[in-house]
Design an enzyme around this catalytic site. Structure first.
Site, PDB file in Angstrom:
ATOM      1  N   ASP A 213      10.123   9.621  -9.949  1.00 18.15           N
ATOM      2  CA  ASP A 213       9.791   8.441 -10.733  1.00 18.15           C
ATOM      3  C   ASP A 213       9.862   8.821 -12.215  1.00 18.15           C
ATOM      4  O   ASP A 213      10.012   9.992 -12.569  1.00 18.15           O
ATOM      5  CB  ASP A 213       8.398   7.914 -10.347  1.00 18.15           C
ATOM      6  N   GLU A 419       2.133  -2.414 -12.843  1.00 19.39           N
ATOM      7  CA  GLU A 419       1.575  -1.075 -12.631  1.00 19.39           C
ATOM      8  C   GLU A 419       0.097  -0.993 -13.027  1.00 19.39           C
ATOM      9  O   GLU A 419      -0.684  -1.892 -12.738  1.00 19.39           O
ATOM     10  CB  GLU A 419       2.459  -0.028 -13.327  1.00 19.39           C
TER      11      GLU A 419
END
Length: 533
Positions: A213, A419
């Protein structure tokens, strides 16, 4: 832009084309004018894998229309706690629905040929993109839903709940898998050799490449980047093949080169990574067609894709309440009425109905972010021309009671977020929204439409509402909401997430011993379409 980068890659000594990827998680959501599909939380409600596949195919075309051959999608997290800020990126709390919706992968990549080996990555040509199943593994199971945190579950639980989506994705030929920021039992996934190499590559025989990521290896240490050479070693050793590094790439190259030269990282590990990345590039046909196909440019935001998005919106709505009893429903609403009120913060806000990951990472409020139809615009187009429509975002109760409205539509919800910014321990709607519900529903018959990335606290207010609709984050095609409110189509959606009464109950998922929801998993009232006269 992408072509310029690619020409740079092609002019190097070996001339190997680069692969450029983008977070196209509900359509090509970074680009003005693209079709923005409902977020996954809404698509899970449809329980319609074929619809997911069509959305994958449409998204692939719109991503390719912008010269990009690789999408960081789908997110196959199984969100077990709606306090998690990424819960809307998850199809369901139930792994079976998540598994079914991995059908988006052959939509994005194309169907694997009948005789091909299982687990081998596949991309069917230049109107398809490489897909990426993410985030491996357990990202939706963290304690209290805290983003990037620790998932505490035994091995059996990890295999039963969080892993099945990966089995399905690999069988369907997914090209890449992204590692999760989160940890399992206190061990960072980006440094987990046993799960990335031992299980994913060796046991499940995944043949595509594993990608980190964004700054994922930096976060192996606390604080991030505290011991970078260790992070490089741990991440590469774990089995990550491609490292996503936005800023400090020279430091990474220097550290990795030093470690290979000094036999800290064996050359066999580098060969494995390069072989896997080249394999995906060969399969994608990026050596034959490295540059953008400009003939696809008219696919961006095409009418056909918007119609598909509208269908997805209609199928993702869940009717939670409809009148005090079955004999006296409010919905479908009559198109012909003397005067109706539309109220609420989300009635005329395209950015709010698209949510996070739209144009900007955190999303944007307002109506000038991209092209689309707000729910208010859709209602105006749908009601009879003789119906007087009044829009008042936050009306007071006197205004409502003195105006003799036939009924009201109140559209409220969460602001856009993505997020960690979306992590919430209270899951409450903004105070102004609650006031609007009280003011309107206290004075006139009302349907409340909630635009949110997850179930939110509404138990104290349900009594006041005549009807309640969960619309999730529908995207640019607000017309799909009006289509069902006014009966051109029926309500068919069933909750793919448990709707809790209070946050004290969380985490609470279907099958739990103490299961006492406001609306259970699988709940959803239905209506029949109204026959046109």
């Amino acid at each position: 832009m992408v072509n310029e980068f690619q020409n740079g890659a092609l002019s190097t000594r070996l001339g190997i084309p680069m692969i450029y990827g983008i977070d196209a998680v509900h359509g090509q959501n970074n680009v003005y004018g693209a079709t923005i599909f409902p977020h996954n939380v809404g698509l899970g409600v449809t329980r319609d894998p074929e619809l997911a596949k069509k959305i994958g195919a449409a998204t692939a075309l719109e991503v390719r229309a912008t010269g990009i051959p690789y999408a960081f999608a789908p997110c196959i997290a199984v969100c077990r706690d709606p306090r998690w800020g990424r819960c809307y990126e998850s199809y369901s709390e139930d792994h079976k629905i998540v598994q079914a919706m991995t059908e988006i992968i052959p939509g994005l990549q194309g169907d694997i040929p009948a005789n091909s080996r299982k687990g081998v990555p596949y991309v069917a040509g230049k109107d398809k993109v490489a897909a990426c199943a993410k985030h491996y593994v357990g990202d939706g199971g963290t304690t209290d839903g805290i983003n990037e945190n620790n998932t505490v579950i035994d091995w059996h639980g990890l295999l039963k709940i969080h892993m099945p989506g990966y089995y399905s994705s690999i069988i369907k030929g997914v090209s890449t898998i992204m590692v999760s920021y989160s940890s399992w039992k206190g061990n960072k996934m980006h440094a987990n050799y046993d799960l990335v190499t031992g299980f994913l590559k060796n046991k499940l025989r995944f043949r595509g490449f594993v990608i980190s990521d964004w700054e994922g290896i930096d976060r192996i240490t606390t604080p991030p980047h505290a011991n970078y050479s260790y992070s490089v070693q741990a991440g590469v050793h774990a089995g990550i093949d491609m490292i996503m590094i936005p800023y400090n790439y020279t430091e990474f190259i220097d550290d990795l080169t030093f470690q290979v030269k000094n036999n800290i990282i064996p050359m066999t590990r580098i060969d494995d990574a390069v072989r896997r990345i080249l394999k995906v590039k060969f399969i994608m046909g990026i050596f034959e067609n490295p540059l953008a196909d400009l003939s696809l440019v008219n696919q961006l935001g095409s009418q056909e894709h918007r119609e598909l998005a509208k269908e997805a919106v209609r199928k993702s709505l869940v009717l939670l309440k409809n009148g005090e009893n079955a004999d006296n429903p409010l919905l479908p609403l009559p198109k012909k009425a003397s005067k109706i009120l539309v109220a609420g913060s989300h009635a005329d806000d395209l950015g709010a109905q698209c949510g996070g990951w739209t144009i900007q990472w955190q999303g944007l409020n307002g109506n000038n972010l991209t092209i689309g139809t707000t729910i208010l615009e859709a209602i105006k187009k749908t009601v009879d021309p003789s119906t007087q429509l009044i829009y008042e975002e936050n009306p007071d109760s006197t205004f409502v009671s003195s105006n003799k409205f036939s009924y009201a539509i109140v559209v409220v919800g969460e602001p856009p977020y993505a997020e960690t910014e979306g992590d919430s321990l209270n899951l409450t709607l903004p105070a102004t929204d609650l006031t609007t519900i009280s003011n309107v529903c206290g004075a006139v018959k009302c349907v409340v439409v909630i635009i949110s990335g997850r179930p939110v606290v509404i138990q104290p207010y349900v009594e006041k509402m005549d009807a309640l609709v969960a619309a999730w984050l529908p995207g640019t095609e607000g017309q799909g909401v009006a289509d069902v409110l006014f009966g051109d189509y029926g309500f068919t959606g069933k909750l793919a997430r448990t709707w809790f009464k209070t946050v004290d109950q969380l985490p609470m998922n279907v099958g739990d011993k103490y299961y006492d929801p406001l609306f259970p998993f699988g709940f959803g009232l239905t209506t029949e379409p109204v026959k046109a006269n």
